[in-house]
Structure formats: structure tokens, C-alpha cells
Design a protein around this motif. Sequence first.
Motif, PDB file in Angstrom:
ATOM      1  N   THR A  31      57.163  72.342  23.749  1.00 18.49           N
ATOM      2  CA  THR A  31      56.236  71.367  23.182  1.00 18.49           C
ATOM      3  C   THR A  31      56.213  70.090  24.014  1.00 18.49           C
ATOM      4  OG1 THR A  31      57.957  70.481  21.744  1.00 18.49           O
ATOM      5  CG2 THR A  31      56.632  72.285  20.875  1.00 18.49           C
ATOM      6  N   LEU A  32      55.210  69.268  23.754  1.00 21.90           N
ATOM      7  CA  LEU A  32      55.141  67.972  24.412  1.00 21.90           C
ATOM      8  C   LEU A  32      56.310  67.111  23.951  1.00 21.90           C
ATOM      9  CD1 LEU A  32      51.347  67.042  24.223  1.00 21.90           C
ATOM     10  CD2 LEU A  32      52.561  68.265  26.017  1.00 21.90           C
ATOM     11  N   PRO A  33      56.943  66.376  24.851  1.00 22.97           N
ATOM     12  CA  PRO A  33      58.071  65.523  24.457  1.00 22.97           C
ATOM     13  C   PRO A  33      57.652  64.473  23.432  1.00 22.97           C
ATOM     14  CG  PRO A  33      57.982  65.765  26.851  1.00 22.97           C
ATOM     15  CD  PRO A  33      56.719  66.355  26.304  1.00 22.97           C
ATOM     16  N   ASN A  34      58.594  64.058  22.597  1.00 21.82           N
ATOM     17  CA  ASN A  34      58.275  63.089  21.549  1.00 21.82           C
ATOM     18  C   ASN A  34      58.176  61.664  22.076  1.00 21.82           C
ATOM     19  OD1 ASN A  34      60.945  62.560  22.087  1.00 21.82           O
ATOM     20  ND2 ASN A  34      61.664  62.890  19.998  1.00 21.82           N
ATOM     21  N   THR A  35      58.316  61.481  23.387  1.00 23.03           N
ATOM     22  CA  THR A  35      58.111  60.151  23.968  1.00 23.03           C
ATOM     23  C   THR A  35      56.672  59.928  24.414  1.00 23.03           C
ATOM     24  OG1 THR A  35      58.779  61.011  26.141  1.00 23.03           O
ATOM     25  CG2 THR A  35      60.498  60.031  24.771  1.00 23.03           C
ATOM     26  N   ILE A  36      55.823  60.951  24.274  1.00 21.37           N
ATOM     27  CA  ILE A  36      54.434  60.850  24.729  1.00 21.37           C
ATOM     28  C   ILE A  36      53.585  60.227  23.622  1.00 21.37           C
ATOM     29  CG2 ILE A  36      52.402  62.191  25.382  1.00 21.37           C
ATOM     30  CD1 ILE A  36      54.235  64.140  26.770  1.00 21.37           C
ATOM     31  N   ALA A  37      52.861  59.190  23.970  1.00 26.90           N
ATOM     32  CA  ALA A  37      51.943  58.544  23.029  1.00 26.90           C
ATOM     33  C   ALA A  37      50.595  59.244  23.080  1.00 26.90           C
ATOM     34  CB  ALA A  37      51.778  57.061  23.380  1.00 26.90           C
ATOM     35  N   PRO A  38      49.865  59.289  21.982  1.00 29.93           N
ATOM     36  CA  PRO A  38      48.517  59.872  22.030  1.00 29.93           C
ATOM     37  C   PRO A  38      47.579  59.025  22.876  1.00 29.93           C
ATOM     38  CG  PRO A  38      48.929  58.830  19.902  1.00 29.93           C
ATOM     39  CD  PRO A  38      50.226  58.818  20.639  1.00 29.93           C
ATOM     40  N   SER A  39      46.492  59.625  23.313  1.00 27.71           N
ATOM     41  CA  SER A  39      45.482  58.887  24.066  1.00 27.71           C
ATOM     42  C   SER A  39      44.943  57.751  23.204  1.00 27.71           C
ATOM     43  CB  SER A  39      44.341  59.811  24.480  1.00 27.71           C
ATOM     44  OG  SER A  39      44.825  60.930  25.204  1.00 27.71           O
ATOM     45  N   PHE A  40      44.722  56.599  23.831  1.00 30.10           N
ATOM     46  CA  PHE A  40      44.235  55.462  23.052  1.00 30.10           C
ATOM     47  C   PHE A  40      43.515  54.490  23.974  1.00 30.10           C
ATOM     48  CE2 PHE A  40      48.244  53.911  24.711  1.00 30.10           C
ATOM     49  CZ  PHE A  40      47.990  52.569  25.005  1.00 30.10           C
ATOM     50  N   GLU A  41      42.809  53.574  23.359  1.00 33.88           N
ATOM     51  CA  GLU A  41      42.156  52.474  24.073  1.00 33.88           C
ATOM     52  C   GLU A  41      42.204  51.245  23.190  1.00 33.88           C
ATOM     53  OE1 GLU A  41      37.838  51.138  26.013  1.00 33.88           O
ATOM     54  OE2 GLU A  41      38.059  53.051  24.956  1.00 33.88           O
ATOM     55  N   THR A  42      42.754  50.187  23.716  1.00 33.11           N
ATOM     56  CA  THR A  42      42.726  48.903  23.031  1.00 33.11           C
ATOM     57  C   THR A  42      42.216  47.859  24.012  1.00 33.11           C
ATOM     58  OG1 THR A  42      43.992  47.430  21.599  1.00 33.11           O
ATOM     59  CG2 THR A  42      45.101  48.226  23.567  1.00 33.11           C
ATOM     60  N   CYS A  43      42.264  46.593  23.640  1.00 32.94           N
ATOM     61  CA  CYS A  43      41.559  45.568  24.399  1.00 32.94           C
ATOM     62  C   CYS A  43      42.006  45.484  25.852  1.00 32.94           C
ATOM     63  CB  CYS A  43      41.731  44.214  23.714  1.00 32.94           C
ATOM     64  SG  CYS A  43      41.175  44.198  21.993  1.00 32.94           S
ATOM     65  N   ASN A  44      43.287  45.532  26.116  1.00 33.02           N
ATOM     66  CA  ASN A  44      43.778  45.319  27.470  1.00 33.02           C
ATOM     67  C   ASN A  44      44.644  46.458  28.003  1.00 33.02           C
ATOM     68  OD1 ASN A  44      45.693  44.676  25.564  1.00 33.02           O
ATOM     69  ND2 ASN A  44      46.571  42.971  26.702  1.00 33.02           N
ATOM     70  N   ILE A  45      44.815  47.531  27.232  1.00 32.97           N
ATOM     71  CA  ILE A  45      45.600  48.677  27.674  1.00 32.97           C
ATOM     72  C   ILE A  45      44.918  49.949  27.192  1.00 32.97           C
ATOM     73  CG2 ILE A  45      47.877  49.775  27.697  1.00 32.97           C
ATOM     74  CD1 ILE A  45      49.099  47.146  26.857  1.00 32.97           C
ATOM     75  N   SER A  46      44.898  50.979  28.023  1.00 32.33           N
ATOM     76  CA  SER A  46      44.387  52.288  27.616  1.00 32.33           C
ATOM     77  C   SER A  46      45.223  53.372  28.291  1.00 32.33           C
ATOM     78  CB  SER A  46      42.904  52.447  27.976  1.00 32.33           C
ATOM     79  OG  SER A  46      42.719  52.408  29.376  1.00 32.33           O
ATOM     80  N   ARG A  47      45.216  54.544  27.691  1.00 38.18           N
ATOM     81  CA  ARG A  47      46.017  55.657  28.208  1.00 38.18           C
ATOM     82  C   ARG A  47      45.170  56.926  28.185  1.00 38.18           C
ATOM     83  NH1 ARG A  47      51.435  57.443  27.908  1.00 38.18           N
ATOM     84  NH2 ARG A  47      52.040  55.345  28.594  1.00 38.18           N
ATOM     85  N   LYS A  48      45.123  57.623  29.343  1.00 39.37           N
ATOM     86  CA  LYS A  48      44.469  58.919  29.464  1.00 39.37           C
ATOM     87  C   LYS A  48      45.454  59.897  30.087  1.00 39.37           C
ATOM     88  CE  LYS A  48      39.777  57.103  29.932  1.00 39.37           C
ATOM     89  NZ  LYS A  48      38.539  57.066  30.778  1.00 39.37           N
ATOM     90  N   TYR A  49      45.125  61.200  29.970  1.00 41.86           N
ATOM     91  CA  TYR A  49      46.052  62.227  30.421  1.00 41.86           C
ATOM     92  C   TYR A  49      45.329  63.306  31.233  1.00 41.86           C
ATOM     93  CZ  TYR A  49      49.567  60.395  27.187  1.00 41.86           C
ATOM     94  OH  TYR A  49      50.471  59.593  26.539  1.00 41.86           O
ATOM     95  N   GLN A  50      46.113  63.970  32.072  1.00 34.81           N
ATOM     96  CA  GLN A  50      45.696  65.169  32.786  1.00 34.81           C
ATOM     97  C   GLN A  50      46.825  66.185  32.718  1.00 34.81           C
ATOM     98  OE1 GLN A  50      44.693  63.545  36.712  1.00 34.81           O
ATOM     99  NE2 GLN A  50      42.534  63.982  36.312  1.00 34.81           N
ATOM    100  N   LEU A  51      46.440  67.448  32.590  1.00 38.07           N
ATOM    101  CA  LEU A  51      47.410  68.541  32.606  1.00 38.07           C
ATOM    102  C   LEU A  51      47.468  69.093  34.021  1.00 38.07           C
ATOM    103  CD1 LEU A  51      49.313  70.201  30.756  1.00 38.07           C
ATOM    104  CD2 LEU A  51      47.471  71.884  30.597  1.00 38.07           C
ATOM    105  N   ASP A  52      48.641  69.056  34.626  1.00 38.20           N
ATOM    106  CA  ASP A  52      48.836  69.494  36.006  1.00 38.20           C
ATOM    107  C   ASP A  52      49.609  70.810  36.005  1.00 38.20           C
ATOM    108  OD1 ASP A  52      48.722  68.715  38.988  1.00 38.20           O
ATOM    109  OD2 ASP A  52      50.844  69.157  38.684  1.00 38.20           O
ATOM    110  N   VAL A  53      48.990  71.862  36.549  1.00 38.83           N
ATOM    111  CA  VAL A  53      49.597  73.185  36.615  1.00 38.83           C
ATOM    112  C   VAL A  53      49.732  73.576  38.082  1.00 38.83           C
ATOM    113  CG1 VAL A  53      49.437  75.594  35.901  1.00 38.83           C
ATOM    114  CG2 VAL A  53      48.545  73.793  34.407  1.00 38.83           C
ATOM    115  N   ARG A  54      50.922  73.942  38.503  1.00 40.44           N
ATOM    116  CA  ARG A  54      51.176  74.375  39.874  1.00 40.44           C
ATOM    117  C   ARG A  54      51.772  75.780  39.841  1.00 40.44           C
ATOM    118  NH1 ARG A  54      50.740  70.198  43.536  1.00 40.44           N
ATOM    119  NH2 ARG A  54      50.377  68.170  42.532  1.00 40.44           N
ATOM    120  N   ILE A  55      51.015  76.738  40.421  1.00 43.17           N
ATOM    121  CA  ILE A  55      51.391  78.146  40.389  1.00 43.17           C
ATOM    122  C   ILE A  55      51.803  78.572  41.794  1.00 43.17           C
ATOM    123  CG2 ILE A  55      50.620  80.480  39.887  1.00 43.17           C
ATOM    124  CD1 ILE A  55      48.645  79.363  37.937  1.00 43.17           C
ATOM    125  N   GLY A  56      53.012  79.087  41.930  1.00 43.62           N
ATOM    126  CA  GLY A  56      53.499  79.597  43.204  1.00 43.62           C
ATOM    127  C   GLY A  56      53.351  81.104  43.271  1.00 43.62           C
TER     128      GLY A  56
END
Length: 518
Positions: free
Chosen positions: A342-367
Motif C-alpha cells: 500500500t501507499l505509505p502513511n506519510t503520503i498526503a493526498p493531492s491538494f491545492e491551497t493558496c501558496n502550496i500545491s501537491r501533484k503526483y506521478q506513478l513511476d514504473v521501471r521494468i527490467g
Amino acid sequence: MAAAIVLDQPGNVSYTNLDQISGKVVVRCGKSIDVESIVVKVEGESRTRLLAPPGPSGERAKPQLEYHKILYKTQVVFPRPDILEGSWTTSKNSFTLPPGNHEYPFSVKLPFNNSCASDKSQMGTMSISGSGIEVSKPPQTHVKKTLPPTLSGFPGEAEIRYFVKATVRRSSFWKENPRAYAPFNFFPIEPPRPSPSGNEIYARQKHAFAAFPEGQSAAKAKMKSIFSKSKEPPLTSATSNEAPSISVDARLPESSILTCNDDIPLRLIVKKLNDSDAVVNLQSLEVSLIGQTKIRAHDLHTTESNSWVIVSRSNMGMPIGTASDSAGTENAIADNLWRGQTLPNTIAPSFETCNISRKYQLDVRIGLSYSGAMQSSAKPQTIILPLRLDVTVFSGIAPPSQLLEAMAQARVNKPKPTINTTTALDEKLKVEKGKRNSMTVPETPMEGPSRDLPARQGTAVPPQPPVYDDAPPSYEDAIATDLPPVNVPRPNYAPPPPTEDDVLLSDEKKGLRGRRDS
């Protein structure tokens, strides 16, 4: 005199919208004390501090500070109405507390939206750092959105914190007002999820392996081609194996939503693009979540990147498909490699406020590796294919059904906006016509049959406000006034513990901020 705050739900409990944050203020008096009032404040702050690059001559510009009071709720817990009617008063504006411990309960409901846009008293703030006193300018831009989660991990640069503060106001101007401070974590309710469509979004990479010489290793073939004097014809398809050509997809259900403390609904598909009878092996797999935090302090901007490794496996050597698979065959990689991670419990959900915002990308590397028909002493070909998908992280706290019903009813009862087709030219003609005096010659009507004139260029119907299928981008506090707290399972949210950052903000427990604190 000393004061303390005791919350009813202490520890790592995360509060959310519509919750009642409750507790009691404990005041301990060694002797009789005159008190004007005891006020409890539930506050949320979003602070940023950025440094401008050095000037042409190397001079350092002053740091830019931006401060938003995103939550501000107050409650007077003393004097209570029964005390106002009693005889404890020693003067018109103060009351006497006898020696001992005194407890005053409080309960404040947490709203949905941030409140800094409606706070007309926003002023600059002052903080003390190693370089001296820094003063922030009043913010000019506000975004009305759902309250953001608690955020830390960017010391001296950005922070979102929530806390309860109690102030015991003394009757004497020369005596210090005791204060108590209790931080808490906030985890917002997620927006309504769109209905599942059955479609998927994907990221795709293609790769064609090189053919190995038949009957000998690649190293021996290279050495022979360099040192051999005889000229031999190049290898043809009759004397070499056809190397595999594949494409790899990383797929997520449409809307690409990940949930905090939950599995990733990921699918990995390997498609065979030619008729090679070779088998490709899955050698390694790494799945990470990349967070991009955009930080703004007035005219300065920066983006900080964080990453969390969800799955990391190597030296697997798992065959993908079989040698008899024809071109176009798709093979899914077993999802037990990442299910349960599962996603770690330190991860905050995506959000946007006046001076801070958070977005995410899922990075998959297959060898992937390919050995071909070469001898075992030769080294196989190995390739790592990166795949990246834009995703949105939800908190996992679903909105109550009563709230969605109330919002749907509010949209039905909302009056439709009137369309004003008056253009700027029409307004100008109207003003000029009003300025005409009685000496103005009236316009001569045109003779002949009337005809429709072509529409004036530049005339446009104003755009209509967007119509949302499920809900507006931010919940309305007025709709949820009478709703009870959310009674659903809540993920555990444990952001990095905040530190007392003297550079970013002053000590809240001492009340050294340069705005309303009395």
C-alpha cells in the motif's frame, strides 16, 4: 498561573472535515488570579519562505514570506453565562479565579473550505531568523478550496500546520497572558469519485532486442570480426535467431486515482510484436510514487520533488509468455508482485491551497532480459523501460451520502444565471446617447424595406459557469452545517513530525506573531 490543553483524542489521530475537535483547557492557579477571559482558537496556517537568486553583483535579496490563515475558529470558554450572573466579579471587566485547578471544555467543528480569502484583516507577519527580523507582505492571491492536509518536511521553506491554542487574558496590561498550544494532524475528506467507465489510461514503451549470432557468443563473434583476415559474408536471417520485439504498458483505471493506505490498481501488459520464438524474462520491477510540491511566496516559485518506493524487486528471471506465442499476444505480469504493497502513511493526498500545491506521478521501471540461443558464457541483453503516469491521490475518507444529497439538492434549487449579451460597444453608445443635449439633430430614419443587419463582429455570449457532474471542486460549508461528523474508516496519516522552525515561523506557544493574538 499555568495553562494546558488536553484533547479528547490525543496521539496520532487525524481529524477531518466536519469533525468536532474537543477537549478541555486546564488552568492551574497558585493563588487568586484576576482574569478577563479564556479563549480557545482552532487555527490552520500555510507558510512559505523563498530566497530570490543573487543579483548581478552578487548581492542577496531579502527572502519572500507568504502567510495564509487557512483556518480560524474561536470559542470563549470563560466566562460562562452562569459566571456572568454570579458574584465572582472584582471589577467591570475581570473575574477572580480561586487557587486550584480549573477545567473548561470546548468543542469546535472543522469546516470544509479554507477561510483566508474571507479574512479581510490579513496583515504582514514578523519572524526572527539568523539574518535578522523578516516581515512578510499581506497575500494578494487566495484559492478557495477544501482545507489542505498537514504538510511538513520542507524546513525553512514551506509548512502547513493545524493547532489548538488557548489564551488566558489577564486584567493587567503588565502581566503576561498564559498560553497553551496543542498541534493536531488534519486529513481532508476526498472529493466525490467519478463513476467507473471501464476505460484505462496507459503509458507505453517499445523495444526491439538485437539478434545474437547463432552458435557462438557475442563476444567471440566480435573478436573474430576484428582479428580475422578472411572476409566472411554477414550473418543472414537463415543463420541467426530473430530477436524479440515487445511493447510494455502500464495501465490504470480511467481517472487514475490512487488511495492513501491502499493498493495500487496497476496492470502491466507485455505485448509481443513479432513472431520470434525467443522468451523475454522479467528481471526487475520498481514502482515509485513521485510527488511534486509547488511552493509560492509572492513572486517567487519553486518545485520540490519527493519519491516513495512502493515495490522494488530484482534478479527475478521470470519468463513472460511462451516461445509459441504469436505476434500480438499480450501477457499480463502477475499483480501479486505489488498487491498488498500500500501507499505509505506519510503520503498526503493531492491538494491545492493558496501558496502550496501537491501533484503526483506513478513511476514504473521494468527490467527485461533476453538471452537468445547463445552460449551460457555470453552476457544477456538487459533493458530497463521507464513508464510514468499522472495520478491523483485521494485520502480514502469518502464523503457522507447526506452531504452528496444536500449538494445535489442545492444544485437543483440554484437559480440559473442570466445571460447578459450587452457588449462594451453597446455600453459606450448608451453613455454617449445619454450625454446628448436637446440641440442634437435626431437621426434620419432609413427609407425602404427593413432588412436584417449582419451581427456585429466581436459580439460574444459570455461563457457559462462550468457544470459539474458530481460536485463542485470544493465543498460548501453552508450545505454541511447540520451534518454530523464522518463515521467511516480512516487511513492512518503520519506526516513527518513538524519542528519548531524559527526561520519559517515564530513560536506559537509564546504568541510572537505580528498579527491578532490578543
